[in-house]
Structure formats: C-alpha cells, structure tokens
Design a protein around this motif. Sequence first.
Motif, PDB file in Angstrom:
ATOM      1  N   ASN A   1      97.794  54.283 -33.668  1.00 45.01           N
ATOM      2  CA  ASN A   1      97.829  53.823 -32.573  1.00 45.01           C
ATOM      3  C   ASN A   1      96.538  53.225 -31.982  1.00 45.01           C
ATOM      4  O   ASN A   1      96.040  53.388 -30.784  1.00 45.01           O
ATOM      5  CB  ASN A   1      98.177  55.244 -31.488  1.00 45.01           C
TER       6      ASN A   1
ATOM      7  N   SER B   1      98.587  52.123 -37.384  1.00 40.24           N
ATOM      8  CA  SER B   1     100.053  51.870 -36.852  1.00 40.24           C
ATOM      9  C   SER B   1      99.990  51.658 -35.484  1.00 40.24           C
ATOM     10  O   SER B   1      99.087  52.089 -34.771  1.00 40.24           O
ATOM     11  CB  SER B   1     100.670  53.110 -37.180  1.00 40.24           C
ATOM     12  N   ASN B   2     100.690  50.864 -35.002  1.00 42.25           N
ATOM     13  CA  ASN B   2     100.867  50.337 -33.771  1.00 42.25           C
ATOM     14  C   ASN B   2      99.556  49.890 -33.238  1.00 42.25           C
ATOM     15  O   ASN B   2      99.137  50.198 -31.958  1.00 42.25           O
ATOM     16  CB  ASN B   2     101.217  51.558 -32.869  1.00 42.25           C
TER      17      ASN B   2
ATOM     18  N   ASN C   1     104.119  47.644 -36.427  1.00 39.70           N
ATOM     19  CA  ASN C   1     104.188  47.139 -34.917  1.00 39.70           C
ATOM     20  C   ASN C   1     103.023  46.611 -34.578  1.00 39.70           C
ATOM     21  O   ASN C   1     102.397  46.795 -33.352  1.00 39.70           O
ATOM     22  CB  ASN C   1     104.675  48.497 -34.172  1.00 39.70           C
TER      23      ASN C   1
END
Lengths: 336, 103
Positions: free
Chosen positions: A221, A240-241, A260
Amino acid sequence: MNRETFLSQLKEALADMPEAERKDVLDYFEELILDKAADMGVPEESVIAELGSVQDVASAVRASAGSAGTAPESPPEPLDDGEMGDLVFTGDAAQVRSLVMRVSNSRVNVHAGKDDQVVIHYTQTRQNRYTVSVENGELVFEQIKPAGLLAWGIGVFLEPARPIEVFLPKEFAGKANLVTSNAKMRWEDVSAWGSLMIKSSNGAVDIERAQAKELTATTSNGRITTEQVGAQGAITLSTSNGKVEATKVRAAAVSLRTSNGSVHVQDVKADDITLRTSNGGIDGVIAGSAQEYTVTSGTSNGKNNLRGHAHTGPKRLSAHTSNASIRLEFAQDAPE
Amino acid sequence: MDAQLKRGVIEACVLKLLTKGDGYGYLLAREAAQVIPVSESTLYPVLKRLETAGQVDSYRQEHGGRLRKYYRITPKGVEAIGAFLKEWEEISRVYEFVREGQP
C-alpha cells in the motif's frame, strides 16, 4: 542485615518525612518482615535482602510522600523504564558490520553522516521504547514490545512514534536490515558493502544515491521509488497498491513488482529485468538496444509495444500486466 | 508499563483482594504479586493512597503477641472497583478496534 539495622537505616533515609507518616512506613516494613519470615519459614535477614537496598525501598515509599490529609493525587511513581525524550545513540562505525532495526509505526530515514560513526536519533516515550545493542559486529536497534493490553496507555492513540533518523558513513562497510510498519522509509546517500534489506508496510519506500551488494525493498500500500541505485547482485522491489519506479538503476538483475499500480523504468540497466503488475501500465526506457534482449511480454486489455520484438539477445526482459498497456523503449533505439 | 496505568491496575487488584476479606500488608503483597508484578515496597504507597482516598480503612488486631495492621475495603472502595471496570470496558472496545485484522 537484621531487622533493627534495616529499620533504623530506613528511618534515616526518610528523615525528611513527617513523623507520623514515617512511623506508618516503619510499621509496615517491620510487620512485613515478621510476617513474611514466618510464612516462608526463612530468616528475617533473607526477607530484608529480597527487599533490595534501603535507598530503593525509601524511594518506592516516597511515591506517596506528603499525601496524608491531602487529595489522593500524588506524584507519579518513578519510572523504571529508562530515559524519555529525544535520545541519541552514537556507535563506532568500525564495530558495526551489520545494522538491524526492528521498529513499528515509526518512519525511518537513513542519511550519510560522519565516516566513523553510526548515529541514531530517536524519541523515546512511554509507549515507544527502544533498546540498542552492539554485539559481535551487529548493531540491533529494536522497539520494545509492550506486554499485552495493560501496557498500552490510552496515550498511545494520541502519540504516534516520532521518526528515527539514522546516520551512517557514506561508505558503510556492512549490511543493513531495516524493518518498520505503517510508515515510510527513506535511504539516501549511503552505500553498503553488504546487502541492504528494507521492509515496511502501508508506507512508501524511497531509495536514492545508494549502492549495495544486493537490494531488497518490500512494502505494501505504498510506492517504491529508486534513483541512482546500483547493486552487484539483484535489486528486488516489491509492493502492492502502489507504483514502482526505477531511475538510473544498475544491477545484475532488476525485479519490479506491484499490483494495482504502474511500473516505471528510466535508464535501467541489467542482464535480467522483470517487470510485473496488474491493473497498471508498464512504461519507460531500458538502457542499451533492443538487439541485446530476449523479451517475453504480455498484457490483457491493453496495448503492448514489445509484441513484435523478435531479437534473441543474451539479456532477458520480462514484462507482464493486465488491464493496462506496456510501452517500453530502448535508449539506443529511441527516436532522436 | 505506563506508571500511571500500573498504579490504577494495582489499586484495583488490592481492592478486589479486600472484597474477599480483610488483609494485612504481607498477605496483600503476596496475593497481589500473583496477579501483577508488584514489589512489597511499591505496595506501601498503594495502600497509603487507598487509605487517603477513603477506599480502604484500617484497624489493628493482636497477632502472635503484636498488633498487626489490617486493611478493610470501604463502600467508596467498592465504588472504585466499579469505576475501574467501566473504564476498562471502554479501553477494551478501543483495543478490539485497534487489534482487528492485525497479524
């Protein structure tokens, strides 16, 4: 020490206490010694030895001093958990072959400092306490884990951990393994002779102007940004993200992974390049020419400018995403 | 542990022990230490504070040829246990919120 001696020394240590209160204290300890010795079946002397020094007993007792007849608001008990506030650890860089940091909820920033010192600036509070040790060439800076629910004062919710600033020699003759959580990490202007591992979660990682034997950076994140970074071995960046960016990066192998988020390379040179994401584009410029590379690539629901790549050079480039496009150029073939 | 927090917790433990019967210094120190790390020296100020706050009172009774001091919980002390539990209910709600989903 026998009971009489202990009590008379305690009386002396509490000389400034009001007479009535001091008598209460002495009665309490006299009773305690007698009752405990009887209960445990041991001599009074060993009960007294277990109590600790007269000074320790006196200062524990003073936590309630002056409370007689006043409001129950008494001064807090002395803290036994170390110094509080802004602290500085300074170590001899020649003694440190490995730097290990394990903290949570704290930003960690690593900068270049003096050539012969490892310096750590940190803020110790009741909720965020740390230990530092140097043993066998390993410097360990670790957050002390609170013991269960009771250890968390309500203040923990109001008091985020302050950033930890680490100063290493510009040429750090060792390896580093830094772990935090829920916070950003930054490493700049320091080259490590050994491997460099950086791990966070829910926060970005930035690495600039650094060399290492190997570099691994992991978060979640949050984005990972690297610029002017080199490694003899592999550089592995994974999140991630968040997006992953590598600018002016040199290594034997470079692996950039996210989901993502986009993957962006600018002047990346390696024998083996792996770029992976989903729901994010892959773009930028690879050093060298297209002929040098054997390419495997693919996307779904997006354009892929490497689709027609037919060269089978010694280097390997692998680029895969989904629901987004791949647009990678090679520096030597780029249009003028 | 946060000193302020620990103080409250030890006080509640002592009050709870006294709901089971009156107690003297050594007995309370021994029993409280079963529940929470507390030294005999630290217990003195705890008892003193409870007494000053009117949550316990004391009396002396003969034991083995000497007068031993016994502590006894007061209605105010019983109230204090209730207040402690209520406060911790709130804290444990916050705890559950913070803990949820943590590895």
